[in-house]
Motif scaffolding. Structure first.
Motif, PDB file in Angstrom:
ATOM      1  N   PRO A 157      -3.307  46.343  20.348  1.00  0.00           N
ATOM      2  CA  PRO A 157      -3.613  45.052  20.953  1.00  0.00           C
ATOM      3  C   PRO A 157      -3.963  44.017  19.891  1.00  0.00           C
ATOM      4  O   PRO A 157      -4.459  44.337  18.816  1.00  0.00           O
ATOM      5  N   GLU A 158      -3.695  42.786  20.225  1.00  0.00           N
ATOM      6  CA  GLU A 158      -3.951  41.681  19.304  1.00  0.00           C
ATOM      7  C   GLU A 158      -5.424  41.648  18.936  1.00  0.00           C
ATOM      8  O   GLU A 158      -6.301  41.612  19.787  1.00  0.00           O
ATOM      9  N   ALA A 159      -5.713  41.663  17.636  1.00  0.00           N
ATOM     10  CA  ALA A 159      -7.099  41.678  17.163  1.00  0.00           C
ATOM     11  C   ALA A 159      -7.680  40.284  17.026  1.00  0.00           C
ATOM     12  O   ALA A 159      -8.891  40.106  17.070  1.00  0.00           O
ATOM     13  N   SER A 160      -6.824  39.266  16.878  1.00  0.00           N
ATOM     14  CA  SER A 160      -7.335  37.921  16.615  1.00  0.00           C
ATOM     15  C   SER A 160      -8.133  37.373  17.780  1.00  0.00           C
ATOM     16  O   SER A 160      -9.028  36.553  17.603  1.00  0.00           O
ATOM     17  N   ALA A 161      -7.801  37.851  19.002  1.00  0.00           N
ATOM     18  CA  ALA A 161      -8.491  37.327  20.175  1.00  0.00           C
ATOM     19  C   ALA A 161      -9.641  38.231  20.599  1.00  0.00           C
ATOM     20  O   ALA A 161     -10.104  38.159  21.724  1.00  0.00           O
ATOM     21  N   GLN A 162     -10.083  39.078  19.698  1.00  0.00           N
ATOM     22  CA  GLN A 162     -11.116  40.045  20.041  1.00  0.00           C
ATOM     23  C   GLN A 162     -12.450  39.353  20.320  1.00  0.00           C
ATOM     24  O   GLN A 162     -12.925  38.555  19.527  1.00  0.00           O
ATOM     25  N   SER A 163     -13.043  39.699  21.445  1.00  0.00           N
ATOM     26  CA  SER A 163     -14.337  39.140  21.810  1.00  0.00           C
ATOM     27  C   SER A 163     -15.457  40.062  21.331  1.00  0.00           C
ATOM     28  O   SER A 163     -15.214  41.159  20.832  1.00  0.00           O
ATOM     29  N   ARG A 164     -16.701  39.601  21.529  1.00  0.00           N
ATOM     30  CA  ARG A 164     -17.846  40.424  21.162  1.00  0.00           C
ATOM     31  C   ARG A 164     -17.842  41.722  21.971  1.00  0.00           C
ATOM     32  O   ARG A 164     -18.147  42.792  21.455  1.00  0.00           O
ATOM     33  N   ARG A 165     -17.483  41.626  23.255  1.00  0.00           N
ATOM     34  CA  ARG A 165     -17.434  42.822  24.090  1.00  0.00           C
ATOM     35  C   ARG A 165     -16.363  43.783  23.590  1.00  0.00           C
ATOM     36  O   ARG A 165     -16.564  45.005  23.579  1.00  0.00           O
ATOM     37  N   ASP A 166     -15.198  43.232  23.162  1.00  0.00           N
ATOM     38  CA  ASP A 166     -14.130  44.085  22.646  1.00  0.00           C
ATOM     39  C   ASP A 166     -14.585  44.812  21.379  1.00  0.00           C
ATOM     40  O   ASP A 166     -14.312  46.000  21.188  1.00  0.00           O
ATOM     41  N   ARG A 167     -15.296  44.064  20.494  1.00  0.00           N
ATOM     42  CA  ARG A 167     -15.762  44.708  19.262  1.00  0.00           C
ATOM     43  C   ARG A 167     -16.750  45.828  19.572  1.00  0.00           C
ATOM     44  O   ARG A 167     -16.723  46.889  18.950  1.00  0.00           O
ATOM     45  N   ALA A 168     -17.610  45.580  20.547  1.00  0.00           N
ATOM     46  CA  ALA A 168     -18.582  46.612  20.928  1.00  0.00           C
ATOM     47  C   ALA A 168     -17.878  47.847  21.480  1.00  0.00           C
ATOM     48  O   ALA A 168     -18.250  48.990  21.188  1.00  0.00           O
ATOM     49  N   SER A 169     -16.827  47.614  22.269  1.00  0.00           N
ATOM     50  CA  SER A 169     -16.072  48.739  22.834  1.00  0.00           C
ATOM     51  C   SER A 169     -15.357  49.519  21.739  1.00  0.00           C
ATOM     52  O   SER A 169     -15.324  50.763  21.759  1.00  0.00           O
ATOM     53  N   ALA A 170     -14.779  48.787  20.760  1.00  0.00           N
ATOM     54  CA  ALA A 170     -14.095  49.454  19.649  1.00  0.00           C
ATOM     55  C   ALA A 170     -15.083  50.258  18.809  1.00  0.00           C
ATOM     56  O   ALA A 170     -14.792  51.378  18.371  1.00  0.00           O
ATOM     57  N   ASP A 171     -16.273  49.697  18.584  1.00  0.00           N
ATOM     58  CA  ASP A 171     -17.302  50.426  17.826  1.00  0.00           C
ATOM     59  C   ASP A 171     -17.735  51.690  18.563  1.00  0.00           C
ATOM     60  O   ASP A 171     -17.986  52.730  17.953  1.00  0.00           O
ATOM     61  N   ALA A 172     -17.816  51.582  19.890  1.00  0.00           N
ATOM     62  CA  ALA A 172     -18.210  52.754  20.678  1.00  0.00           C
ATOM     63  C   ALA A 172     -17.155  53.850  20.577  1.00  0.00           C
ATOM     64  O   ALA A 172     -17.489  55.047  20.505  1.00  0.00           O
ATOM     65  N   LEU A 173     -15.877  53.444  20.572  1.00  0.00           N
ATOM     66  CA  LEU A 173     -14.812  54.435  20.416  1.00  0.00           C
ATOM     67  C   LEU A 173     -14.886  55.114  19.049  1.00  0.00           C
ATOM     68  O   LEU A 173     -14.681  56.322  18.923  1.00  0.00           O
ATOM     69  N   GLN A 174     -15.199  54.331  18.007  1.00  0.00           N
ATOM     70  CA  GLN A 174     -15.324  54.917  16.673  1.00  0.00           C
ATOM     71  C   GLN A 174     -16.475  55.915  16.621  1.00  0.00           C
ATOM     72  O   GLN A 174     -16.374  56.992  16.023  1.00  0.00           O
ATOM     73  N   ALA A 175     -17.572  55.575  17.280  1.00  0.00           N
ATOM     74  CA  ALA A 175     -18.719  56.490  17.318  1.00  0.00           C
ATOM     75  C   ALA A 175     -18.351  57.787  18.037  1.00  0.00           C
ATOM     76  O   ALA A 175     -18.750  58.881  17.625  1.00  0.00           O
ATOM     77  N   ARG A 176     -17.577  57.656  19.119  1.00  0.00           N
ATOM     78  CA  ARG A 176     -17.142  58.855  19.845  1.00  0.00           C
ATOM     79  C   ARG A 176     -16.238  59.727  18.977  1.00  0.00           C
ATOM     80  O   ARG A 176     -16.339  60.955  18.988  1.00  0.00           O
ATOM     81  N   MET A 177     -15.349  59.071  18.207  1.00  0.00           N
ATOM     82  CA  MET A 177     -14.465  59.822  17.330  1.00  0.00           C
ATOM     83  C   MET A 177     -15.262  60.548  16.255  1.00  0.00           C
ATOM     84  O   MET A 177     -15.030  61.731  15.958  1.00  0.00           O
ATOM     85  N   ASP A 178     -16.243  59.871  15.661  1.00  0.00           N
ATOM     86  CA  ASP A 178     -17.068  60.497  14.620  1.00  0.00           C
ATOM     87  C   ASP A 178     -17.825  61.702  15.178  1.00  0.00           C
ATOM     88  O   ASP A 178     -17.915  62.754  14.528  1.00  0.00           O
ATOM     89  N   GLN A 179     -18.368  61.535  16.390  1.00  0.00           N
ATOM     90  CA  GLN A 179     -19.123  62.621  17.005  1.00  0.00           C
ATOM     91  C   GLN A 179     -18.215  63.807  17.333  1.00  0.00           C
ATOM     92  O   GLN A 179     -18.580  64.970  17.143  1.00  0.00           O
ATOM     93  N   ALA A 180     -17.011  63.514  17.824  1.00  0.00           N
ATOM     94  CA  ALA A 180     -16.065  64.575  18.147  1.00  0.00           C
ATOM     95  C   ALA A 180     -15.636  65.332  16.894  1.00  0.00           C
ATOM     96  O   ALA A 180     -15.493  66.561  16.905  1.00  0.00           O
ATOM     97  N   GLU A 181     -15.428  64.584  15.803  1.00  0.00           N
ATOM     98  CA  GLU A 181     -15.066  65.250  14.544  1.00  0.00           C
ATOM     99  C   GLU A 181     -16.183  66.190  14.090  1.00  0.00           C
ATOM    100  O   GLU A 181     -15.928  67.315  13.655  1.00  0.00           O
ATOM    101  N   LEU A 182     -17.426  65.720  14.198  1.00  0.00           N
ATOM    102  CA  LEU A 182     -18.562  66.556  13.811  1.00  0.00           C
ATOM    103  C   LEU A 182     -18.626  67.824  14.674  1.00  0.00           C
ATOM    104  O   LEU A 182     -18.833  68.938  14.160  1.00  0.00           O
ATOM    105  N   ARG A 183     -18.425  67.661  15.983  1.00  0.00           N
ATOM    106  CA  ARG A 183     -18.446  68.821  16.879  1.00  0.00           C
ATOM    107  C   ARG A 183     -17.346  69.816  16.523  1.00  0.00           C
ATOM    108  O   ARG A 183     -17.563  71.034  16.549  1.00  0.00           O
ATOM    109  N   TYR A 184     -16.175  69.290  16.187  1.00  0.00           N
ATOM    110  CA  TYR A 184     -15.058  70.159  15.838  1.00  0.00           C
ATOM    111  C   TYR A 184     -15.351  70.953  14.565  1.00  0.00           C
ATOM    112  O   TYR A 184     -15.104  72.158  14.494  1.00  0.00           O
TER     113      TYR A 184
END
Length: 519
Positions: free
Chosen positions: A32-59
């Motif tokens: 998706p286009e990043a230039s139009a990213q809102s504060r809510r979008d950034r928060a959602s993307a950060d949350a996804l990154q946190a989930r990925m980091d946690q999943a990697e640790l669990r694995y």
């Protein structure tokens, strides 16, 4: 093919196919286009990154647990991989989230899988004569482990039990004994330990001691029975002598209970004791174990005289035969704990999920054992209840409302079988039965019928005497059984006769006042 099937290769410890697929599809995911990213979008993307980091640790943690043969580890690894896939899919739908950024994560895991590819897959046989079948003979960086330092290496790395047992005939003999004449004791020790693991393992982990060492000591000392005692006076799952236990904070507490029998307190004391021995013996596990069994003073003297290798004849001969047997047997049990599959050993898979059992009516552990049955555990649940509730004797009447440590399976069985119905009634009658009533005297009541049996005709003649208000103790009786016989509240009976918990010591011929009794 489902994700579960795709990731099933994890169980075989091979490179998971789902990781390869995830990396392959990344270039085809629309970003998706990043230039139009809102504060809510950034928060959602950060949350996804946190989930990925946690999943990697669990694995990664699951990979370690799989190598240690821990139950449920493969399922946890599969779940972690599925979480990563979900994150990838959601990232492709989230504005400002770039799925390509997650390639690094998958590359790391792919490399980890390739690095561990030399581990034998399930069903493959490892050569028992391979001098280094698990890479145990090397330290980080590829340096070899000197023969005399291999056992000590496990102290700094719980995953590396580095004693080369295949080159030590004494340890080989210990493995042979655990796998043949003592196989039942080993399997029983493992099952008992699994129930107590949440209470015991954290203390060793905090001290930097490997879990395999804890299991080896427990198996050799007590087979995982918390009320085990020796002729010499050692007591509890880790078999502390009274004086040594007092030095490390265990023994009779304010209530009179000996905390040497408590799994948590005993493991804490054991970890402290071993840490102290290791510190003064230059991290030599064999000598520390020799001190644990044969006396710390002897081990310290031998070490100070230059005895740094337990297997040197000049050192070995200074310890008694019991200690010479003890050291290799502990190491052998620890080795089998880490590598059961290599020896065709299958440890029992038990459901140890902890739960609280609130008694709905007074009961003894004997009574609970009978009504619970053996569903899910052929030996039944008496040892489980005793190990998790060491303050209660098996024949002690435990008041209604008491919360016992148990497991989810035990709680479910209790609610099904022990609160009502014929099995609950039968269990209650069995534990209340008094062998003295088997002999019927003229004018006495007939023994109480078993559940479901026909009620005998009433005895004619002299009416039964009213219940006695005092009781003379017979040989072999306990206060708990006397309380059951007369329908007494155990606490009231003990207080009326000035008896202290938890032993409630009584002697044959002693006259007891039957206070708080209904019978």
């Amino acid at each position: 093919m489902s994700r579960a099937a795709t990731c099933s290769a994890f169980r075989a410890r091979r490179l998971p196919v789902c990781l390869l697929l995830a990396v392959a599809i990344v270039p085809f995911l629309a970003v998706p286009e990043a230039s139009a990213q809102s504060r809510r979008d950034r928060a959602s993307a950060d949350a996804l990154q946190a989930r990925m980091d946690q999943a990697e640790l669990r694995y990664r943690e699951a990979m370690v647990r799989v190598r240690n043969e821990e139950p449920g580890a493969a399922a946890e690894g599969d779940a972690a991989l599925e979480d990563m896939e979900d994150v990838m899919v959601e990232c492709g739908r989230q504005r400002g989230c770039d799925p390509v950024a997650y390639v690094t994560t998958f590359k790391r895991l792919l490399k980890a899988g390739a690095d561990s590819a030399n581990v034998p897959a399930e069903g493959e046989e490892a050569d028992p004569f391979d001098p280094d079948p698990d890479g145990m003979g090397t330290l980080p960086g590829g340096a070899s482990v000197p023969a005399g330092a291999q056992a000590a290496a496990l102290l700094t790395d719980g995953q590396r039990f580095a004693t080369m047992v295949q080159f030590n005939p004494a340890v080989q003999e210990g493995i042979r004994r655990w796998l043949t004449d003592m196989r039942v004791q080993l399997l029983t020790s493992y099952e008992n330990y699994q129930y107590m693991r949440p209470q015991m393992w954290p203390n060793f982990e905090k001290a930097g001691l490997p879990e395999a060492l804890l299991f080896g000591i427990l198996a050799k000392e007590s087979n995982g029975r918390v009320h085990s005692t020796s002729r010499a006076g050692a007591a509890g799952p880790m078999q502390f002598m009274y004086a040594t236990g007092r030095r490390f904070g265990i023994g009779p507490d304010a209530t009179g209970f000996d905390t040497r029998y408590d799994p948590y307190a005993a493991s804490q004391a054991s970890a402290s004791y071993l840490t102290e021995r290791m510190r003064e013996l230059d991290n030599n596990i064999e000598l520390a174990l020799a001190g644990y069994n044969g006396g710390e003073g002897r081990a310290r003297r031998v070490f100070n005289e230059g005895g740094t290798n337990f297997w040197d004849e000049s050192v070995y001969s200074q310890f008694p035969p019991e200690t010479r047997d003890y050291v290799p047997m502990v190491i052998a049990a620890a080795w089998l704990f880490l590598h059961p599959r290599r020896y065709g050993l299958e440890f029992p898979d038990v459901d140890t999920r902890p739960a609280v059992l609130a008694l709905q009516k007074p009961a003894t552990i004997y009574e609970l054992t009978i009504c619970l049955g053996s569903s899910g555990s052929p030996p039944g649940y008496m040892r489980v209840l005793r190990n998790l509730n060491p303050r209660y004797r098996a024949d002690e009447v435990i008041p209604a409302g008491t919360q016992l440590n148990a497991t989810t399976r035990v709680v479910n069985l209790y609610n099904r079988w022990c609160t009502r119905g014929s099995r609950a009634q039968l269990a209650h009658e069995l534990v209340r039965s008094d062998p003295a009533n088997a002999v019927v005297r003229l004018g006495a009541l007939e023994p109480m019928p078993m559940a479901g049996a026909a009620t005998p005709a009433p005895v004619t003649g002299t009416p039964a005497a009213p219940a006695a208000r005092r009781h003379r103790v017979n040989r072999g009786e306990t206060l708990g059984r006397i309380a059951q016989r007369y329908g007494c509240d155990l606490g009231a009976l003990a207080r009326a006769n000035e008896l202290r918990a938890p032993s409630y010591a009584i002697r044959p011929g002693q006259e007891l006042t039957l206070a708080g009794c209904s019978g």
